[in-house]
Design a protein around this motif. Sequence first.
Motif, PDB file in Angstrom:
ATOM      1  N   ARG A 210       0.824  -1.194   0.000  1.00  0.00           N
ATOM      2  CA  ARG A 210       0.000   0.000   0.000  1.00  0.00           C
ATOM      3  C   ARG A 210       0.867   1.256   0.000  1.00  0.00           C
ATOM      4  N   SER A 211       1.882   1.253   0.870  1.00  0.00           N
ATOM      5  CA  SER A 211       2.672   2.474   0.981  1.00  0.00           C
ATOM      6  C   SER A 211       3.448   2.727  -0.311  1.00  0.00           C
ATOM      7  N   PHE A 212       3.790   1.629  -0.975  1.00  0.00           N
ATOM      8  CA  PHE A 212       4.486   1.781  -2.237  1.00  0.00           C
ATOM      9  C   PHE A 212       3.578   2.452  -3.252  1.00  0.00           C
ATOM     10  N   VAL A 213       2.338   1.940  -3.283  1.00  0.00           N
ATOM     11  CA  VAL A 213       1.365   2.524  -4.195  1.00  0.00           C
ATOM     12  C   VAL A 213       1.161   3.988  -3.863  1.00  0.00           C
ATOM     13  N   ARG A 214       1.101   4.249  -2.539  1.00  0.00           N
ATOM     14  CA  ARG A 214       0.833   5.612  -2.148  1.00  0.00           C
ATOM     15  C   ARG A 214       1.956   6.535  -2.620  1.00  0.00           C
ATOM     16  N   THR A 215       3.195   6.121  -2.421  1.00  0.00           N
ATOM     17  CA  THR A 215       4.287   7.006  -2.838  1.00  0.00           C
ATOM     18  C   THR A 215       4.276   7.196  -4.347  1.00  0.00           C
ATOM     19  N   SER A 216       3.961   6.103  -5.061  1.00  0.00           N
ATOM     20  CA  SER A 216       4.003   6.272  -6.506  1.00  0.00           C
ATOM     21  C   SER A 216       2.864   7.163  -6.987  1.00  0.00           C
ATOM     22  N   SER A 217       1.694   7.041  -6.303  1.00  0.00           N
ATOM     23  CA  SER A 217       0.594   7.905  -6.733  1.00  0.00           C
ATOM     24  C   SER A 217       0.907   9.351  -6.377  1.00  0.00           C
TER      25      SER A 217
ATOM     26  N   GLN B 268      23.045   7.553  -2.906  1.00  0.00           N
ATOM     27  CA  GLN B 268      21.736   8.191  -2.846  1.00  0.00           C
ATOM     28  C   GLN B 268      21.347   8.797  -4.190  1.00  0.00           C
ATOM     29  N   GLY B 269      22.137   8.574  -5.212  1.00  0.00           N
ATOM     30  CA  GLY B 269      21.739   8.990  -6.552  1.00  0.00           C
ATOM     31  C   GLY B 269      22.238  10.350  -6.987  1.00  0.00           C
TER      32      GLY B 269
ATOM     33  N   LEU C 132      17.548   9.394  -2.420  1.00  0.00           N
ATOM     34  CA  LEU C 132      17.095  10.774  -2.292  1.00  0.00           C
ATOM     35  C   LEU C 132      16.835  11.350  -3.676  1.00  0.00           C
ATOM     36  N   ILE C 133      17.695  10.968  -4.621  1.00  0.00           N
ATOM     37  CA  ILE C 133      17.502  11.380  -6.006  1.00  0.00           C
ATOM     38  C   ILE C 133      17.167  10.122  -6.800  1.00  0.00           C
ATOM     39  N   GLY C 134      15.984  10.062  -7.387  1.00  0.00           N
ATOM     40  CA  GLY C 134      15.688   8.918  -8.239  1.00  0.00           C
ATOM     41  C   GLY C 134      14.598   8.004  -7.722  1.00  0.00           C
ATOM     42  N   GLY C 135      14.201   8.167  -6.448  1.00  0.00           N
ATOM     43  CA  GLY C 135      13.075   7.403  -5.944  1.00  0.00           C
ATOM     44  C   GLY C 135      13.376   5.949  -5.655  1.00  0.00           C
ATOM     45  N   THR C 136      12.299   5.134  -5.646  1.00  0.00           N
ATOM     46  CA  THR C 136      12.408   3.753  -5.206  1.00  0.00           C
ATOM     47  C   THR C 136      12.508   2.810  -6.391  1.00  0.00           C
TER      48      THR C 136
END
Lengths: 460, 308
Positions: free
Chosen positions: A3-10, A453-454, B59-63
């Motif tokens: 659910r939380s995954f869906v929530r973040t994506s929405s 962290q990207g 933090l950058i790029g999401g899950t």
Amino acid sequence: MPRSFVRTSSMSRRRFLASTGAVSLGVALAACSGDGDSGSSSAEPVSQAEIDKAMKTPTELTFWTWVPQIQQEIALFEKKYPAIKVKVVNAGQGVAHYTKLRTALKAGKGAPDMVQIEYQAIPTFTITNSLLNLAPYGATALKDQFIDWTWGQVSGPGGEVWAIPQDTGPMGMLYRKDIFDKHGIQVPETWEEFAAAARKLHKADPDVYLTNLAKNAPAAWHGLLWQAGGQPYATSGKSDLSISVDDAVSKKLGEYWGGLAKEGVISTDPDFTDPWYAGFNKGKYATWLTAAWGPSFLSGSAKSTAGNWRAAPLPQWDAAKPVSGNWGGSTTAVTASTKNPIAAAQFAQFLNSDPASAKMFATQQFFFPATKAVLADASFTGAAPEFYGGQKVNQLFADISDTVSPEFQWPPFYDQAATDWTETVGKSFADKSDTVAALGTWQSRLTTYAKKQGFTVKES
Amino acid sequence: MPATTAAYARKSRRAGPSARRRSVSAGPLFVAPFLILFVLLFLAPLGYAAYLSLFQEQLIGGTVFVGLDNYVTALKDPQLLHGVGRVALFFVIQVPLMLLLALLFALALDSGLLRLARVIRLGIFVPYAVPSVVATLMWGYLYGPDFGPFAQLSRNLDLPAPAFLSESWMLGSLANIVAWEFVGYNMIILYAALRTIPHDLYEAAAMDGAGAWRIAWSIKLPALRPALLLTLLFSVIGSFQLFNEPNLLMKIAPDVISSSYTANLYAYSLAFTGQQVNYAATVSFLLGLVIVIASYAVLLTANRRRER
């Protein structure tokens, strides 16, 4: 728990839709007006009518803060806007507070409307889109009321205002006049003199150290680095980050402090602990390199040494151009998740810019002011506390505040940077090992973390 | 009369299967409260952690879904391995000493030879009633290198102050705090087990000429084996989950206790300092696995010894 995954994506989809909406709106506006400037269209100002309506609608706001007796300042706000009630929650201070805040923000509920936040933590929360840009709510107009460098700390490159400054901590030096006199030590004006004094004092009395540079105080280190003209972090865009915590300036600082720690002429006890408080009371430390909030803090914590302390600016790297850095102080921010953005933004602005409220922070909480008006107020600068032998300490720090450079930036993950500092640089003080090498380890740890962290990391 | 008998029989025949059915449905009903709590408070969080550990949020790029990548990283992560190694060392040194002390106290109390046995029993147990946070703060003060009582005493005697909070002493200092907290708890378990041994065994042994030491060795100790095993199991779990004590001492000895000093502390700082919730879930999951394996190893060796 999908659910939380869906929530973040929405949520991200909604954010995406909102941003495309803003872009198309910008395009439409550009088409109408004919000029190409569409960048600021997302920061459409809120009209006075909307503000008036919101401030008359009965609302309850939640405010997470650790400031003691802040109810007094809130009362001023509630008197002006009787429809708005503010509920104060003390969720701890510093790291404990941010941990809870981050958890609540991540959970998607339970987060406050307004939140106390230190300068160094602002980018950590803007990177996760957790703070509301206050510029459309009239915050930009407050710019000139605040000390220039504090405004630089709370604003973004695109004119965003992420928080309203509440108090500051330009750095200076508190010293024990009696100890200095006893050993014939002049107040050091340069770091060179400071090092010589440290050696002299410790040789004369092995139980006393000229200062204590806490091995767990990354914030103090950043303040000293700020004074030395360091630029350890710089962001451009959202994902480009440059990290240089072991550049020439940092190395100079590392050699200096690591050298003194290695010689054993300064102590490196962890600060804000019982032994540290006892150290002040028993005369173990002859100076405290601290910030403008230090004087009133110390007078409450080292009562037995009252009257022996004096204040001076920090020693300088270049005596001809006195400068300082900042350590501490905090702001009021509004969370992006608030249901009442207008009222919350008005609160953040009122609390820190209303003349009565801003002055109350200086007189009741003994905060060092962030507004030009209070900083120039004779009743504030004229105070001459007995603890400092009647010296006008506030005036001294007000003068120092003018010498703080506005350039310094914070990383978008301050907690991590601080923890890594303690485990590398701070540890090198305690172990009396090579501090410059420890700076290199700190640099590589931060770079690894940032890449993970990207971020696109540029080392210099 | 026959009609009523028949009716009764019919009734009972009808009652029979339904009663059986009721008893069949009653079983799950009785278990339900436990089961619901077990699923909600144990399986669901466990499943959620397992789910989280398969993703990576940046933090950058999401899950993004990364499969078992986090586990591969964790198994090669020196900070995690050191943390687990450190608590394993802690377990090997601290637990035998603590259980030996608890055993000695329990035997001494049970021997009936002590005066003021009740007062002593309570005295040993009281530290367990002190919250571990308070206990650690108190010991943190006692260990203090400048103003702690031990440091002051040795300074008055012109001896070097004991460096309780130094790198080489820290694990021992932590072990001492944990032992102080839990000797009383383990002592009570062992003491209760001792009280259940029938007294005629002692009388018979005394008749055969056994002294107090012989009785302790040949009767009491064998009878204590299940209780000792229980305390050992608790200690395995407690040691590997070491968190409160190092987390609090970190403030006064930040150079010695790093954010990955114990595996549990590492998981905590990953999640709440580094914002790496997914990796923290992986670390927690692996730590849980280590505890299961260690507990199972303890059980297995104990059982094998009993069979022999």
